[in-house]
Design a protein around this motif. Structure first.
Motif, PDB file in Angstrom:
ATOM      1  N   UNK A 102       9.225   4.586   3.102  1.00  0.00           N
ATOM      2  CA  UNK A 102       8.448   5.809   2.856  1.00  0.00           C
ATOM      3  C   UNK A 102       7.500   5.662   1.669  1.00  0.00           C
ATOM      4  N   UNK A 103       7.126   4.450   1.347  1.00  0.00           N
ATOM      5  CA  UNK A 103       6.316   4.207   0.155  1.00  0.00           C
ATOM      6  C   UNK A 103       4.825   4.284   0.467  1.00  0.00           C
ATOM      7  N   UNK A 104       4.091   4.923  -0.398  1.00  0.00           N
ATOM      8  CA  UNK A 104       2.633   5.004  -0.260  1.00  0.00           C
ATOM      9  C   UNK A 104       1.928   3.943  -1.093  1.00  0.00           C
ATOM     10  N   UNK A 105       2.656   3.354  -2.020  1.00  0.00           N
ATOM     11  CA  UNK A 105       2.062   2.344  -2.891  1.00  0.00           C
ATOM     12  C   UNK A 105       1.607   1.121  -2.105  1.00  0.00           C
ATOM     13  N   UNK A 106       2.411   0.668  -1.163  1.00  0.00           N
ATOM     14  CA  UNK A 106       2.085  -0.532  -0.392  1.00  0.00           C
ATOM     15  C   UNK A 106       0.736  -0.387   0.315  1.00  0.00           C
ATOM     16  N   UNK A 107       0.520   0.760   0.963  1.00  0.00           N
ATOM     17  CA  UNK A 107      -0.751   1.005   1.643  1.00  0.00           C
ATOM     18  C   UNK A 107      -1.919   1.076   0.674  1.00  0.00           C
ATOM     19  N   UNK A 108      -1.695   1.695  -0.470  1.00  0.00           N
ATOM     20  CA  UNK A 108      -2.756   1.795  -1.481  1.00  0.00           C
ATOM     21  C   UNK A 108      -3.122   0.407  -2.003  1.00  0.00           C
ATOM     22  N   UNK A 109      -2.107  -0.416  -2.233  1.00  0.00           N
ATOM     23  CA  UNK A 109      -2.376  -1.773  -2.709  1.00  0.00           C
ATOM     24  C   UNK A 109      -3.085  -2.612  -1.650  1.00  0.00           C
ATOM     25  N   UNK A 110      -2.745  -2.435  -0.393  1.00  0.00           N
ATOM     26  CA  UNK A 110      -3.412  -3.147   0.703  1.00  0.00           C
ATOM     27  C   UNK A 110      -4.885  -2.739   0.763  1.00  0.00           C
ATOM     28  N   UNK A 111      -5.166  -1.438   0.632  1.00  0.00           N
ATOM     29  CA  UNK A 111      -6.560  -0.976   0.639  1.00  0.00           C
ATOM     30  C   UNK A 111      -7.334  -1.530  -0.558  1.00  0.00           C
ATOM     31  N   UNK A 112      -6.679  -1.582  -1.710  1.00  0.00           N
ATOM     32  CA  UNK A 112      -7.323  -2.141  -2.903  1.00  0.00           C
ATOM     33  C   UNK A 112      -7.615  -3.626  -2.703  1.00  0.00           C
ATOM     34  N   UNK A 113      -6.680  -4.341  -2.099  1.00  0.00           N
ATOM     35  CA  UNK A 113      -6.877  -5.759  -1.831  1.00  0.00           C
ATOM     36  C   UNK A 113      -8.056  -5.967  -0.868  1.00  0.00           C
ATOM     37  N   UNK A 114      -8.128  -5.158   0.174  1.00  0.00           N
ATOM     38  CA  UNK A 114      -9.235  -5.264   1.123  1.00  0.00           C
ATOM     39  C   UNK A 114     -10.568  -4.909   0.467  1.00  0.00           C
ATOM     40  N   UNK A 115     -10.564  -3.940  -0.445  1.00  0.00           N
ATOM     41  CA  UNK A 115     -11.792  -3.596  -1.177  1.00  0.00           C
ATOM     42  C   UNK A 115     -12.223  -4.772  -2.054  1.00  0.00           C
ATOM     43  N   UNK A 116     -11.261  -5.450  -2.646  1.00  0.00           N
ATOM     44  CA  UNK A 116     -11.537  -6.638  -3.452  1.00  0.00           C
ATOM     45  C   UNK A 116     -12.232  -7.695  -2.607  1.00  0.00           C
ATOM     46  N   UNK A 117     -11.658  -7.987  -1.440  1.00  0.00           N
ATOM     47  CA  UNK A 117     -12.263  -8.983  -0.545  1.00  0.00           C
ATOM     48  C   UNK A 117     -13.630  -8.521  -0.035  1.00  0.00           C
ATOM     49  N   UNK A 118     -13.736  -7.239   0.296  1.00  0.00           N
ATOM     50  CA  UNK A 118     -15.010  -6.710   0.797  1.00  0.00           C
ATOM     51  C   UNK A 118     -16.122  -6.854  -0.239  1.00  0.00           C
TER      52      UNK A 118
END
Length: 144
Positions: A102-118
């Motif tokens: 039920x964690x929201x942190x994992x999704x937020x970190x994944x989005x941040x990682x994708x923004x980094x790559x983008x």
């Protein structure tokens, strides 16, 4: 986020080769110029060659050169390849996080990682070696 040492070395080697003048530099020479261990450099160069980003020629007159694919490679693609597809945090490792269902942190970190790559995706090696970096790379002491 911190890049792996191999990712850092890959980017630095590619940048050095992007401004390479003749004759072709060797892995050992670039490793000495960048002040990195030859064994680490050789592993990175082998991977860059496997990816088709670097051409390596053996023997007299041999050395390293960027391939056509390497000249147009996206920095984001190189970083993704060396860093892998893993999550920033390991939620399901040997000791799974009790919050992982039920964690929201994992999704937020994944989005941040994708923004980094983008952010890195549109950047090419040519972009990285414009002034002042290119001249600085050419000014590194040559080891022969």
């Amino acid at each position: 986020m911190r890049l792996l040492r191999s990712t850092d070395l890959a980017l630095r080697f590619l940048m050095r080769l992007a401004v390479s003048d003749t004759p072709l530099p060797t892995t050992r020479e670039i490793a000495a110029e960048m002040d990195v261990p030859y064994t680490h450099a050789a592993k990175v160069v082998a991977e860059l060659q496997h990816l088709g980003l670097v051409d390596a020629r053996r023997g007299r007159g041999g050395g390293l050169a960027l391939s056509d694919k390497g000249r147009t490679a996206s920095v984001g693609a190189v970083v993704r390849t060396f860093e892998g597809d893993g999550d920033v945090v390991d939620c399901e490792g040997a000791t799974p996080c009790p919050l992982h269902t039920a964690c929201r942190l994992r999704g937020a970190l994944r989005r941040a990682q994708e923004a980094f790559y983008a952010t890195l995706d549109p950047i090419t090696l040519a972009d990285l070696v414009t002034e002042p970096t290119g001249p600085l790379l050419l000014g590194l002491p040559r080891v022969r």
